[in-house]
Scaffold this motif. Sequence first.
Motif, PDB file in Angstrom:
ATOM      1  N   CYS A 178      -5.370  32.851 106.518  1.00 38.02           N
ATOM      2  CA  CYS A 178      -3.943  33.091 106.263  1.00 38.02           C
ATOM      3  C   CYS A 178      -3.052  32.152 107.078  1.00 38.02           C
ATOM      4  CB  CYS A 178      -3.581  34.545 106.493  1.00 38.02           C
ATOM      5  SG  CYS A 178      -3.412  35.025 108.199  1.00 38.02           S
ATOM      6  N   ASP A 179      -3.551  31.670 108.236  1.00 31.28           N
ATOM      7  CA  ASP A 179      -2.745  30.722 109.013  1.00 31.28           C
ATOM      8  C   ASP A 179      -2.554  29.401 108.271  1.00 31.28           C
ATOM      9  OD1 ASP A 179      -2.155  32.339 111.165  1.00 31.28           O
ATOM     10  OD2 ASP A 179      -3.882  31.694 112.357  1.00 31.28           O
ATOM     11  N   SER A 180      -3.570  28.992 107.500  1.00 31.19           N
ATOM     12  CA  SER A 180      -3.440  27.729 106.757  1.00 31.19           C
ATOM     13  C   SER A 180      -2.367  27.844 105.676  1.00 31.19           C
ATOM     14  CB  SER A 180      -4.787  27.327 106.130  1.00 31.19           C
ATOM     15  OG  SER A 180      -5.211  28.288 105.182  1.00 31.19           O
ATOM     16  N   ASP A 187       5.433  25.832 107.664  1.00 38.13           N
ATOM     17  CA  ASP A 187       5.809  25.251 108.954  1.00 38.13           C
ATOM     18  C   ASP A 187       4.542  24.870 109.705  1.00 38.13           C
ATOM     19  OD1 ASP A 187       6.749  24.554 111.429  1.00 38.13           O
ATOM     20  OD2 ASP A 187       7.596  26.517 111.928  1.00 38.13           O
ATOM     21  N   GLU A 188       4.299  23.562 109.837  1.00 37.51           N
ATOM     22  CA  GLU A 188       3.074  23.093 110.487  1.00 37.51           C
ATOM     23  C   GLU A 188       2.968  23.550 111.931  1.00 37.51           C
ATOM     24  OE1 GLU A 188       2.478  18.914 110.146  1.00 37.51           O
ATOM     25  OE2 GLU A 188       2.295  18.953 107.956  1.00 37.51           O
ATOM     26  N   ASP A 189       4.100  23.857 112.547  1.00 37.65           N
ATOM     27  CA  ASP A 189       4.096  24.245 113.956  1.00 37.65           C
ATOM     28  C   ASP A 189       4.059  25.758 114.159  1.00 37.65           C
ATOM     29  OD1 ASP A 189       4.303  21.544 114.735  1.00 37.65           O
ATOM     30  OD2 ASP A 189       6.475  21.589 114.418  1.00 37.65           O
ATOM     31  N   THR A 190       3.839  26.498 113.089  1.00 39.67           N
ATOM     32  CA  THR A 190       3.846  27.957 113.212  1.00 39.67           C
ATOM     33  C   THR A 190       2.741  28.429 114.154  1.00 39.67           C
ATOM     34  OG1 THR A 190       3.995  30.010 111.931  1.00 39.67           O
ATOM     35  CG2 THR A 190       2.270  28.479 111.301  1.00 39.67           C
ATOM     36  N   LYS A 191       3.007  29.476 114.888  1.00 40.07           N
ATOM     37  CA  LYS A 191       2.067  30.004 115.879  1.00 40.07           C
ATOM     38  C   LYS A 191       0.917  30.725 115.171  1.00 40.07           C
ATOM     39  CE  LYS A 191       2.028  33.265 119.778  1.00 40.07           C
ATOM     40  NZ  LYS A 191       2.861  34.265 120.504  1.00 40.07           N
ATOM     41  N   PRO A 192      -0.351  30.370 115.466  1.00 38.85           N
ATOM     42  CA  PRO A 192      -1.490  31.048 114.809  1.00 38.85           C
ATOM     43  C   PRO A 192      -1.496  32.543 115.131  1.00 38.85           C
ATOM     44  CG  PRO A 192      -2.212  29.069 115.951  1.00 38.85           C
ATOM     45  CD  PRO A 192      -0.804  29.317 116.395  1.00 38.85           C
ATOM     46  N   MET A 193      -1.950  33.339 114.162  1.00 41.15           N
ATOM     47  CA  MET A 193      -2.023  34.780 114.390  1.00 41.15           C
ATOM     48  C   MET A 193      -3.439  35.326 114.214  1.00 41.15           C
ATOM     49  SD  MET A 193      -0.276  36.319 110.927  1.00 41.15           S
ATOM     50  CE  MET A 193      -0.702  37.969 111.401  1.00 41.15           C
ATOM     51  N   ILE A 194      -4.374  34.455 113.850  1.00 37.15           N
ATOM     52  CA  ILE A 194      -5.755  34.901 113.642  1.00 37.15           C
ATOM     53  C   ILE A 194      -6.613  34.534 114.847  1.00 37.15           C
ATOM     54  CG2 ILE A 194      -7.842  34.585 112.251  1.00 37.15           C
ATOM     55  CD1 ILE A 194      -5.739  36.288 110.925  1.00 37.15           C
ATOM     56  N   CYS A 195      -7.306  35.524 115.377  1.00 33.78           N
ATOM     57  CA  CYS A 195      -8.306  35.305 116.428  1.00 33.78           C
ATOM     58  C   CYS A 195      -9.665  35.587 115.795  1.00 33.78           C
ATOM     59  CB  CYS A 195      -8.057  36.236 117.607  1.00 33.78           C
ATOM     60  SG  CYS A 195      -6.463  35.984 118.395  1.00 33.78           S
ATOM     61  N   PRO A 196     -10.319  34.560 115.255  1.00 32.49           N
ATOM     62  CA  PRO A 196     -11.546  34.795 114.493  1.00 32.49           C
ATOM     63  C   PRO A 196     -12.707  35.264 115.356  1.00 32.49           C
ATOM     64  CG  PRO A 196     -11.201  32.445 114.793  1.00 32.49           C
ATOM     65  CD  PRO A 196      -9.979  33.125 115.338  1.00 32.49           C
ATOM     66  N   SER A 197     -13.433  36.237 114.831  1.00 27.85           N
ATOM     67  CA  SER A 197     -14.608  36.777 115.516  1.00 27.85           C
ATOM     68  C   SER A 197     -15.779  36.740 114.548  1.00 27.85           C
ATOM     69  CB  SER A 197     -14.329  38.206 115.962  1.00 27.85           C
ATOM     70  OG  SER A 197     -15.505  38.833 116.416  1.00 27.85           O
ATOM     71  N   SER A 198     -16.933  36.304 115.039  1.00 29.10           N
ATOM     72  CA  SER A 198     -18.115  36.180 114.184  1.00 29.10           C
ATOM     73  C   SER A 198     -18.972  37.438 114.246  1.00 29.10           C
ATOM     74  CB  SER A 198     -18.944  34.974 114.637  1.00 29.10           C
ATOM     75  OG  SER A 198     -20.221  34.994 114.034  1.00 29.10           O
ATOM     76  N   ILE A 209      -0.267  39.642 104.991  1.00 28.58           N
ATOM     77  CA  ILE A 209      -1.026  40.808 105.447  1.00 28.58           C
ATOM     78  C   ILE A 209      -2.400  40.337 105.900  1.00 28.58           C
ATOM     79  CG2 ILE A 209      -1.716  41.339 103.047  1.00 28.58           C
ATOM     80  CD1 ILE A 209      -1.934  44.330 104.165  1.00 28.58           C
ATOM     81  N   THR A 210      -2.793  40.755 107.087  1.00 32.19           N
ATOM     82  CA  THR A 210      -4.109  40.356 107.589  1.00 32.19           C
ATOM     83  C   THR A 210      -4.591  41.374 108.611  1.00 32.19           C
ATOM     84  OG1 THR A 210      -5.385  38.480 108.440  1.00 32.19           O
ATOM     85  CG2 THR A 210      -3.251  38.921 109.489  1.00 32.19           C
ATOM     86  N   GLY A 211      -5.833  41.176 109.077  1.00 33.74           N
ATOM     87  CA  GLY A 211      -6.447  42.142 109.996  1.00 33.74           C
ATOM     88  C   GLY A 211      -7.002  43.327 109.228  1.00 33.74           C
ATOM     89  N   GLY A 212      -7.155  44.451 109.928  1.00 35.06           N
ATOM     90  CA  GLY A 212      -7.642  45.662 109.275  1.00 35.06           C
ATOM     91  C   GLY A 212      -9.132  45.633 109.017  1.00 35.06           C
ATOM     92  N   LYS A 213      -9.575  46.536 108.139  1.00 42.58           N
ATOM     93  CA  LYS A 213     -11.007  46.646 107.843  1.00 42.58           C
ATOM     94  C   LYS A 213     -11.184  47.145 106.412  1.00 42.58           C
ATOM     95  CE  LYS A 213     -11.064  51.147 110.196  1.00 42.58           C
ATOM     96  NZ  LYS A 213      -9.680  51.099 110.689  1.00 42.58           N
ATOM     97  N   TRP A 214     -12.411  47.016 105.924  1.00 42.25           N
ATOM     98  CA  TRP A 214     -12.713  47.378 104.535  1.00 42.25           C
ATOM     99  C   TRP A 214     -12.284  48.818 104.235  1.00 42.25           C
ATOM    100  CZ3 TRP A 214     -13.487  47.039  99.637  1.00 42.25           C
ATOM    101  CH2 TRP A 214     -14.091  45.937  99.038  1.00 42.25           C
TER     102      TRP A 214
END
Length: 631
Positions: A300-302, A308-319, A436-441
Amino acid sequence: MSPASSLRRLAVGAAVIAAASGGGAVYLSPSVASSDRGGGPVLDSLRRRIGDPNASVPSRSAQESVLIGASASNPLDVLVIGGGATGSGVALDAATRGLRVGLVEREDFSSGTSSRSTKLIHGGVRYLEKAVFNLDYGQLKLVFHALEERKQLIENAPHLCHALPCMTPCFDWFEVVYFWMGLKMYDLVAGPRLLHLSRYYSAQESAELFPTLARKGKDRSLRGTVVYYDGQMNDSRLNVGLACTAALAGAAVLNHAEVVSLITDEATKRIVGARVRNNLTGKEFESYAKVVVNAAGPFCDSIRKMVDEDTKPMICPSSGVHIVLPDYYSPEGMGLIVPKTKDGRVVFMLPWLGRTVAGTTDSNTSITPLPEPHEDEIQFILDAISDYLNIKVRRTDVLSAWSGIRPLAMDPTAKSTESISRDHVVFEENPGLVTITGGKWTTYRSMAEDAVDATIKSGKLSPTNECVTQKLQILGSHGWEPSSFTALAQQYVRMKKTYGGKVVPGAMDTAAAKHLSHAYGSMADRVAIIAQEEGLGKRLAHGHPFLEAEVAYCARHEYCESAVDFIARRCRIAFLDTDAAARALQRVVEILASEHKWDKSREKQELQKAKEFLETFKSSKNAQFHDGKHN
């Protein structure tokens, strides 16, 4: 914290919950009564349309035409970017509220995180522990919410979701009392949302229920187990079902369609649509909408950076890495969950589609379209489960291993990184673009509802009714019963083409009938008819129930456009047994070529792409590893 203080804390928490409930079962009533949530004629009409046994989704070309036809003067109400659980849920929710909806997905429905989940529908038992020990009513509300959504999900897709007993081993009497009390409190909180009551089993009873569970380990003996129930699902088939249900409800859904840029109104600086590339043909088109919903999960950050190319990332990816083992690692109807291993992680081993899925890891990662599990993560899971089993845990038993990226969300409006959460975030950073992002199934449906509410507010849209998805069953659920497979076994035969060209009949055996019934629900008859009347009743791979007829059905009725679409999302063979998937590939491509009129060049391309995809699933055959301790 000492055992005594832990139990005292648990007792205090139980008293608080009991007081809050007036001594009875606690449950959180929805803000709007279920009977008022857009029920009546609207819901009845939708149920008839989706439940029609002859229902067919619009063709791919028809869906693309709707998106192309959404002009600046005649825009869609909502254009959703992302075809995962959340995006498909948003499309379904918005379409069933009478809005004009489009959805585009770069790869395939459920091609990302939504197909790489733990397969569990969590009822929030871990939130309850936090609620008790922190005396946090906010965490308690999360438990109520997860329980409600779990119940609705199982009811709305009963062929794809079911209750699963999960066993927690206890190696001292404190653990027995602690987990028993905690799960009895969970039963109390669940109230009418309870799947089944939790209970304690002695060490002997536990060994009978879970034969591979170790009764003795390093300086410890099993004192017993506590069993509670959670939900389990076939995640990608549920996601595909949501997308197809949205299509039947009127949404124009298009997979393999990538957003290359967003369209901005120069006068108002509002986002008014997107430029989309059809990745199957290479052609680009513009599709306009009053509101664009960014539901691209880890990506969603992409989409936000397109504004806005300078927008602050909001995703902290976890594997999160999972491995699949043979069925003998766990009994058919019982899972094993260790809430806290010696290094503090959660480990589980669950029966799933005739195999055993084990996991998981939780580590920082980079965002990539095809994440791969690292060998050390696979070894960690093998090491962790071997501590609780009485059989040799071998690396050579790993049939498949995959990695999924969890999009842990950070609210970009928050002042500190402490806002990183597994809960979802909905916000409108730029006018006309709702993210909308985050959350769970488990909570995808309520996440979608929140996103559509925000979308209606942003675009000043005029829905015809309120949200109805709480009581709306998805495609294949209507009229389905657990015994439906028997009718398939009795009424159909599998006509199989031999290598000599002859067509010979074969029984619709119980394994095949059960698989079709659970994978396709009330639509399974249509697959069985193809198997019988078109000579596509042969199995795709030895030892698996998947039939050739499924490839044809999915190409015609489920927007299956590539070999990977089928082996990974329509049928789960890539996740269950990577080597079997490789053996089935040639036949899958042949049937898809026949359905989609591919030339030899496209067939060759599809084979190559699918082989490269399977190499990211680290089975024992395609992985580089040293046998070492897992010999």
